[in-house]
Scaffold this motif. Structure first.
Motif, PDB file in Angstrom:
ATOM      1  N   ASN A 104      39.464  71.285  12.005  1.00  0.00           N
ATOM      2  CA  ASN A 104      38.374  71.133  11.171  1.00  0.00           C
ATOM      3  C   ASN A 104      37.088  71.084  11.276  1.00  0.00           C
ATOM      4  N   HIS A 105      36.446  71.186  12.976  1.00  0.00           N
ATOM      5  CA  HIS A 105      35.667  71.842  13.181  1.00  0.00           C
ATOM      6  C   HIS A 105      35.622  73.135  14.156  1.00  0.00           C
ATOM      7  N   ASN A 106      34.632  73.175  14.772  1.00  0.00           N
ATOM      8  CA  ASN A 106      34.220  74.172  14.766  1.00  0.00           C
ATOM      9  C   ASN A 106      34.664  74.609  16.087  1.00  0.00           C
ATOM     10  N   ASP A 124      25.717  62.388  17.120  1.00  0.00           N
ATOM     11  CA  ASP A 124      26.611  62.242  17.945  1.00  0.00           C
ATOM     12  C   ASP A 124      28.085  61.598  16.015  1.00  0.00           C
ATOM     13  N   GLU A 125      29.268  62.043  15.979  1.00  0.00           N
ATOM     14  CA  GLU A 125      29.581  60.613  15.042  1.00  0.00           C
ATOM     15  C   GLU A 125      30.438  59.691  15.940  1.00  0.00           C
ATOM     16  N   LEU A 126      30.440  58.710  14.989  1.00  0.00           N
ATOM     17  CA  LEU A 126      31.166  57.474  16.181  1.00  0.00           C
ATOM     18  C   LEU A 126      32.137  57.434  15.245  1.00  0.00           C
ATOM     19  N   TYR A 127      33.784  57.271  15.627  1.00  0.00           N
ATOM     20  CA  TYR A 127      34.507  57.193  14.895  1.00  0.00           C
ATOM     21  C   TYR A 127      34.541  56.121  15.012  1.00  0.00           C
ATOM     22  N   ASP A 128      35.166  55.669  13.643  1.00  0.00           N
ATOM     23  CA  ASP A 128      35.818  53.796  13.372  1.00  0.00           C
ATOM     24  C   ASP A 128      37.043  53.786  12.660  1.00  0.00           C
ATOM     25  N   TYR A 140      40.352  64.949  23.066  1.00  0.00           N
ATOM     26  CA  TYR A 140      39.192  65.046  22.341  1.00  0.00           C
ATOM     27  C   TYR A 140      38.903  64.998  21.575  1.00  0.00           C
ATOM     28  N   HIS A 141      38.028  64.030  20.834  1.00  0.00           N
ATOM     29  CA  HIS A 141      37.591  64.090  19.643  1.00  0.00           C
ATOM     30  C   HIS A 141      38.635  64.099  18.280  1.00  0.00           C
ATOM     31  N   ALA A 142      38.350  65.181  17.490  1.00  0.00           N
ATOM     32  CA  ALA A 142      39.484  65.630  16.931  1.00  0.00           C
ATOM     33  C   ALA A 142      40.748  65.531  16.923  1.00  0.00           C
ATOM     34  N   GLY A 197      32.152  63.132  20.787  1.00  0.00           N
ATOM     35  CA  GLY A 197      31.697  65.533  21.422  1.00  0.00           C
ATOM     36  C   GLY A 197      32.354  66.389  20.007  1.00  0.00           C
ATOM     37  N   HIS A 198      31.519  65.864  18.816  1.00  0.00           N
ATOM     38  CA  HIS A 198      31.671  66.707  17.737  1.00  0.00           C
ATOM     39  C   HIS A 198      31.105  67.723  17.803  1.00  0.00           C
ATOM     40  N   ALA A 199      31.735  69.095  17.649  1.00  0.00           N
ATOM     41  CA  ALA A 199      31.247  70.704  17.931  1.00  0.00           C
ATOM     42  C   ALA A 199      29.983  70.535  16.939  1.00  0.00           C
TER      43      ALA A 199
HETATM   44 ZN    ZN Z   1      33.389  66.152  14.134  1.00  0.00          ZN
END
Ligand code: ZN
Length: 299
Positions: A35-37, A194-198, A112-114, A245-247
């Motif tokens: 769902n990311h680039n 960046d996003e901050l996952y919570d 990594y990220h998602a 690292g949200h692209a």
């Molecule tokens: Zn993201």
């Protein structure tokens, strides 16, 4: 006598050469659905790793979403490092089996990220990530895990797993000064936007908590100190998990991955995952608590 001396010098030179000219770490990036680039993130990862001179990176791209996945089976045998940049359709059983085998035998993995989003019902993958989010995760996936009173806290409250507020710059807080990835890194550094996952949930089998960050309710966050960079306790595997690292839209407009802090942590985490050691010095351009630092060209 002269001949023997010459021979000894030659042997010495050869031995010295073999030490200094190390072979790059063979790395496989798994990508192709997200769902990311992913066309941006996978190339950014390849450039960051290869520009260090320490890694050689191959990219394995899955079929498109909804298409027949049966061809998506990797041969992990020639790789010391696998970077997962994937969030999509289920992998074929053979791929799942090989990935678990690679991990259990002591393979190096970067989540990594998602990449901590997919496969909520695949138990082994959940344990390889330790924490995950979205895709219907809830209390059945495991506790919420966050940093509280100087330690990891597991919170069994029910509710959805995985969210984030609006993107912003934020400070990473060091929770481990002894781990090879962390040697010499500062107590705090400012990450680029960046996003901050919570509110992530999962089995919570975190081995070493490396960096957390405060998720402020003012930016739509949880009001908790969230675990963002850590290692995972899973058989003999060395697993480095970074939620950063949200692209961005393009390689040129990709601040979270152009951030020096993101790149240095990825490089150190990747080397550690592959070898158990970190030979890289902390660079002079590493961000401070007050100032973001960028490497726009990924080097
Ligand atoms: Zn993201």
């Amino acid at each position: 006598m002269k001949k023997i001396c010459g021979l000894l010098i030659l042997i010495g030179l050869l031995a010295g050469f073999s030490v200094s000219a190390k072979k790059p770490i063979n790395t496989l990036v798994l990508t192709g659905q997200n769902n990311h680039n992913w066309p941006v993130s996978s190339i950014a990862i390849k450039q960051i790793l290869e520009n260090s001179g320490l890694f050689h990176v191959d990219i394995l791209t899955s079929p498109e979403k909804g298409k027949d996945m049966s061809s998506f089976v990797a041969d992990f045998s020639s790789y010391s490092l696998v970077v997962v940049d994937y969030n999509g359709d289920n992998w074929p059983e053979e791929m799942k089996k090989r990935f678990v085998e690679y991990a259990r035998k002591g393979g190096g993995i970067v989540i990594y990220h998602a990449a901590d989003n997919p496969f909520p019902d695949w138990d082994e993958y959940s344990r390889i990530c330790a924490l995950g989010g979205w895709e219907g995760r809830n209390e059945k996936s495991g506790p919420y895990v966050y940093w509280k009173d100087g330690a990891l806290f597991k919170d069994m409250t029910s509710g959805a797993g995985g969210s984030h507020g609006k993107q912003h710059e934020y400070v990473l807080n060091n929770r481990n000064t002894k781990h090879p990835v962390m040697k010499g890194l500062p107590a705090q550094w400012l990450h680029a936007k960046d996003e901050l996952y919570d509110r992530m949930r999962g089995p919570g089998n975190i081995k070493d908590m490396l960096y957390t960050a405060y998720s402020d309710k003012e930016t739509g966050g949880s009001g908790r100190e969230e675990p963002l960079i850590f290692t995972v306790d899973y058989h003999k595997a060395r697993i480095f998990h970074t939620m950063l690292g949200h692209a961005g839209q393009t390689l040129e407009d990709n601040p979270s991955m152009q951030c020096v802090g993101f790149q240095v942590l990825l490089l150190r985490g990747a080397e550690w995952a592959a070898t158990g050691k970190v030979t890289q010095k902390v660079p002079k351009d590493f961000p401070t608590k007050d100032s973001v630092k960028m490497r726009l060209e990924y080097k």
